[in-house]
Design an enzyme around this catalytic site. Structure first.
Site, short mmCIF file in Angstrom:
data_model
loop_
_atom_site.label_atom_id
_atom_site.label_comp_id
_atom_site.label_asym_id
_atom_site.label_seq_id
_atom_site.Cartn_x
_atom_site.Cartn_y
_atom_site.Cartn_z
N ARG A 88 0.81 -1.21 0.00
CA ARG A 88 0.00 0.00 0.00
C ARG A 88 0.85 1.27 0.00
NH1 ARG A 88 -5.19 -1.44 1.89
NH2 ARG A 88 -6.56 0.35 2.09
N ARG A 127 -22.15 -0.06 1.42
CA ARG A 127 -21.60 -1.41 1.65
C ARG A 127 -22.06 -2.00 2.98
NH1 ARG A 127 -15.37 -2.19 1.26
NH2 ARG A 127 -15.38 -0.36 2.62
N ARG A 161 -18.76 -1.08 8.18
CA ARG A 161 -17.42 -0.95 8.77
C ARG A 161 -17.25 0.37 9.50
NH1 ARG A 161 -13.24 -2.79 4.14
NH2 ARG A 161 -12.26 -0.83 4.76
N ARG A 172 -9.13 8.24 3.87
CA ARG A 172 -8.64 7.04 3.17
C ARG A 172 -8.35 7.35 1.69
NH1 ARG A 172 -13.39 3.22 4.55
NH2 ARG A 172 -12.50 1.87 2.95
#
Ligand code: AP5
Ligand code: MG
Length: 218
Positions: A88, A127, A161, A172
């Site tokens: 990452r 989500r 989440r 993010r």
């Protein structure tokens, strides 16, 4: 095959990885899922990871690389793996290369899932994930479960989440642009990157990815 999946949060890495790993008969290794498993088991690693994940920041390289290495050394990963969310940043990519070089191995391809930012925001906002198995991923409008809040596959509870709040998603995305995108240039220099347009139906994106991998393998 040894494959890296890269793409912004919400691009569909986990969704695609589940199908690709099955088709290719290799394990799906997601560092995010490994951290979340540690969090639910309340390990020391989980406590440390949570303090970074809740802010949308990267967990420090040292612990992340050690955890990923340990997973890649498991017997089921001997003939290949599909990495999701690792590496990452460039130093993780360098560590992975070093690890593979030592074993005389190399990556076969890096699939870069390309999705416009407004779409990833919508994908993340809707989500829902199963508490029993993180591979059971739903979306309130794109892939709605038959019964709200209940997993179609196993009947588990669906949850959102902690790091999917609007503010954390902004961080993010910023972290993705500043720290993760540079690995695309790093792998471009090795001729490994294949860009996959990741808008459209899940199965269309899987088909594009499988075609790209077949070309890379030829
Ligand atoms: P991680 O778990 O890796 O999260 P992420 O990269 O932010 O990506 P997401 O899991 O949010 O998205 P995804 O691309 O998997 O999308 P999904 O398939 O679910 O990392 C979380 C955190 O852990 C990091 O912020 C960091 O703190 C830490 N971490 C992890 N790895 C690390 C590392 N290497 N180093 C340091 N820290 C690390 O899909 C999203 C939604 O869209 C779903 O609802 C799905 O149903 C829907 N969807 C998918 N495809 C489609 C489609 N084609 N059409 C419509 N809807 C779709
Ligand atoms: Mg994921």
């Amino acid at each position: 095959m040894r494959i890296v999946l890269v793409g912004p949060p919400g691009a569909g890495k986990g969704t695609q990885a589940a199908f690709l790993a099955k088709n290719l008969a290799i394990p799906h290794i997601s560092t995010g899922d490994l951290f979340r498993a540690n969090i639910s088991q309340q390990t020391e690693l989980g406590k440390l990871a949570k303090s970074y994940m809740d802010k949308g920041e990267l967990v420090p390289d040292e612990v992340t690389i050690a955890m990923a290495k340990d997973r890649m050394e498991q017997p089921d990963a001997e003939n290949g793996f599909l990495l999701d969310g690792f590496p990452r940043n460039v130093s993780q990519a360098e560590a992975l290369d070093e690890m593979l070089n030592t074993e005389g191995m190399k990556l076969d391809a890096v699939l870069d899932l390309e999705v416009p930012e407004d779409e990833v925001v919508k994908r993340i906002a809707g989500r829902r994930i199963c508490r029993n198995d993180s591979a059971h991923v739903f979306h309130v409008s794109y892939k709605a479960p038959k019964q709200e809040g209940v997993c179609d596959v196993c009947g588990g509870e669906l949850y959102q989440r902690d790091d999917d709040s609007e503010e954390t998603v902004r961080t993010r995305l910023e972290v993705y642009h500043t720290q993760t995108e540079p690995i695309i240039d790093y792998y471009m220099a090795q001729g490994l990157v294949v860009t996959i347009p990741a808008l459209g139906k899940v199965e269309e994106v899987t088909a594009r990815s499988m075609e790209a991998l077949a070309r890379e393998d030829a």
